[in-house]
Design an enzyme around this catalytic site. Structure first.
Site, mmCIF file in Angstrom:
data_model
loop_
_atom_site.group_PDB
_atom_site.id
_atom_site.type_symbol
_atom_site.label_atom_id
_atom_site.label_comp_id
_atom_site.label_asym_id
_atom_site.label_seq_id
_atom_site.Cartn_x
_atom_site.Cartn_y
_atom_site.Cartn_z
ATOM 1 N N THR A 1 9.211 30.165 3.467
ATOM 2 C CA THR A 1 8.141 31.088 3.816
ATOM 3 C C THR A 1 8.676 32.508 3.697
ATOM 4 O O THR A 1 9.845 32.780 3.990
ATOM 5 C CB THR A 1 7.533 30.778 5.201
ATOM 6 O OG1 THR A 1 6.420 31.652 5.405
ATOM 7 C CG2 THR A 1 8.520 30.912 6.335
ATOM 8 N N GLU A 2 7.806 33.427 3.234
ATOM 9 C CA GLU A 2 8.250 34.755 2.810
ATOM 10 C C GLU A 2 8.927 35.560 3.914
ATOM 11 O O GLU A 2 9.762 36.427 3.635
ATOM 12 C CB GLU A 2 7.054 35.587 2.299
ATOM 13 C CG GLU A 2 6.372 35.039 1.077
ATOM 14 C CD GLU A 2 5.156 34.215 1.464
ATOM 15 O OE1 GLU A 2 5.332 33.128 2.053
ATOM 16 O OE2 GLU A 2 4.037 34.648 1.190
ATOM 17 N N ASN A 3 8.538 35.305 5.164
ATOM 18 C CA ASN A 3 9.091 36.120 6.247
ATOM 19 C C ASN A 3 10.476 35.660 6.692
ATOM 20 O O ASN A 3 10.948 36.078 7.742
ATOM 21 C CB ASN A 3 8.120 36.169 7.430
ATOM 22 C CG ASN A 3 7.781 34.803 7.964
ATOM 23 O OD1 ASN A 3 7.450 33.900 7.208
ATOM 24 N ND2 ASN A 3 7.860 34.641 9.268
#
Lengths: 239, 230
Positions: free
Chosen positions: B54-56
């Site tokens: 996930t990007e975060n």
């Protein structure tokens, strides 16, 4: 080299009108709520700092943190990737009324522009946004048969970041996904102000566990029981 | 089979997600876009070891926690609470997008407003009104070895979402390699839509009529078979 500041109010006392301020966090994780609220307190008491440009992934949620800054009228411009969150009324209202500027940056480009500033790299090429409206007016170049867009570094006058463990020389760790933009922003600002949940003496953090080395941090303040933005939003807190 | 009704007999989002999940390879690193694509993880076939990004800044996250068990420092890019699988790791945003653009992900699956026959994707805004938001979409379309889309085959008004040229603002150019729709599975190769599977009972003519660009075939087109109880 003791970088400790005793209160959040003192930590943000030097941020002037018109400053460009990076604020760590992604949604509610890693958001330095107490530093942001100290800045709002100063604005309410003195009318300053105003006309702030805020750099963050989002544009605030609910009526606390960055959203409360926007609502208070301190923010001139947002540089972010995703302002349209579920609870972003504060930004949306100002934006649709033409009262706040927006520079929209793809999330990975935002991260890399900040990293580049901290690393002394003025520009770089990325495939992201090629052929889209967000690349309009930007130089492009072909590398190995694929097209790339030139992006520039993104610097700030101040960074407000949140960590888990800190020591008085500025070394820091982060809690879970609260890391996000914080270590990058620490590198990219002329002055980085950090709040940490636990502030210790040098040596209190195992050097192998340090994520942000103290050289990137200018001021560090302990906020022992930090508020969590998402929890505040969900309980309807208004600052 | 002229009694096929496109709006009534099309696949549900869960069925589209199930079909997309069947193609996730064992040992792969995968990013599922916010919203509909996230559903694919629920249908990951037994016995396949998949690591979700996930990007975060989390690799190796698992299911959502039980209500009341959330830790809001542990979220995904959709800002939903997640849990960690053994072997998970945290990293900052520049490392996270190095994984994306640097070609380290095997698969990214996104939603779409429109997909063009050359692989152009439009999925971030439909016009100039309102508050624009791009997030990580423009990054995710670059770098993953396969970029797939899950989408209804047509818009709510019945208009085509698979088109010759996107009319909505682009997210990326020539980036999509496969589309899982409510009616078919379609690859994008050499600037063309290549039909790989279609729902049983749906004629080529009826499918072409709701597709905005020519569907090509290479040999027989197998039936698109999914569980009926999803």
């Amino acid at each position: 080299m003791d970088k400790t500041i005793s209160t959040v109010a003192k930590a943000v006392a030097d941020i002037p009108d018109g400053a460009q301020v990076m604020i760590g966090g992604f949604g509610g994780s890693g958001a330095p709520i107490e530093l942001i609220h100290a800045l709002i307190d100063r604005f309410r008491a003195t009318g300053s700092p105003k006309n702030i440009t805020v750099i963050n992934n989002n544009a605030g949620n609910g009526y606390i943190g960055i959203a409360a800054m926007i609502k208070a009228g301190m923010v001139k411009k947002m540089i972010c990737s995703f302002p349209r969150s579920s609870n972003a009324e504060a930004f949306n209202e100002k934006f649709l009324a033409g009262e706040i500027e927006l520079e929209l940056v793809p999330q990975g480009t935002l991260a890399e522009r900040i990293r580049a500033a901290g690393a002394g790299i003025p520009a770089f090429y990325t495939p992201t946004s090629f052929g889209t409206e967000l690349a309009e007016g930007k130089p492009t170049e072909e590398f190995d048969g694929k097209m790339y867009v030139r992006e520039s570094w993104l610097k700030a006058d101040f960074a407000l970041i949140k960590g888990q463990l800190g020591d008085t020389v500025g070394n820091m760790t982060y809690r879970m996904a609260g890391r996000n933009f914080n270590p990058l922003m620490a590198m990219a600002a002329a002055k980085t102000i950090a709040q940490v949940s636990e502030l210790g003496e040098p040596g209190s953090i195992d050097p192998q566990q340090v994520i942000t080395p103290g050289i990137f941090v200018d001021a560090i303040v302990e906020v022992a029981q930090p508020q969590q933005e998402e929890v505040l939003v969900r309980t309807g807190v208004v600052y | 089979m002229s009694d096929f009704n496109i709006m009534a007999d099309k696949l549900s989002n869960a069925q589209i997600a199930w079909r997309a999940a069947q193609d996730i390879e064992d040992g792969s690193y995968v990013n599922l876009g916010i919203g509909f694509p996230e559903m694919i993880a629920k249908f990951q076939p037994e016995g396949r070891d998949v690591t979700y990004h996930t990007e975060n800044g989390v690799l190796g996250f698992g299911k959502a926690p039980a209500e009341g068990e959330e830790d809001w420092d542990l979220i995904n890019a959709g800002k939903k609470a997640i849990t960690l699988n053994p072997g998970a790791s945290f990293f900052h945003h520049a490392d996270s997008f190095s994984m994306v653009r640097g070609g380290h992900l095997d698969l990214a699956v996104l939603g779409a407003y429109q997909v063009a026959q050359n692989g152009d994707l439009a999925n971030w805004r439909v016009g100039s009104k309102g508050v624009p938001a791009v997030g990580g979409a423009m990054d995710l379309v670059h770098g993953a070895k396969r970029v797939a889309v899950v989408t209804d085959h047509v818009t709510k008004d019945g208009g085509p979402k698979l088109v010759e040229t996107c009319t909505f603002p682009l997210t990326g150019v020539g980036c999509v390699t496969r589309v899982y729709t409510s009616l078919a599975v379609i690859d994008i190769e050499g600037g063309k839509f290549i039909l790989r599977e279609k729902l049983p009972g749906l004629s080529m003519e009826a499918l072409q009529a709701v597709t905005g660009a020519t569907l090509h075939t290479e040999g027989d087109v197998p039936d698109l078979i999914v569980p009926q109880d999803l």
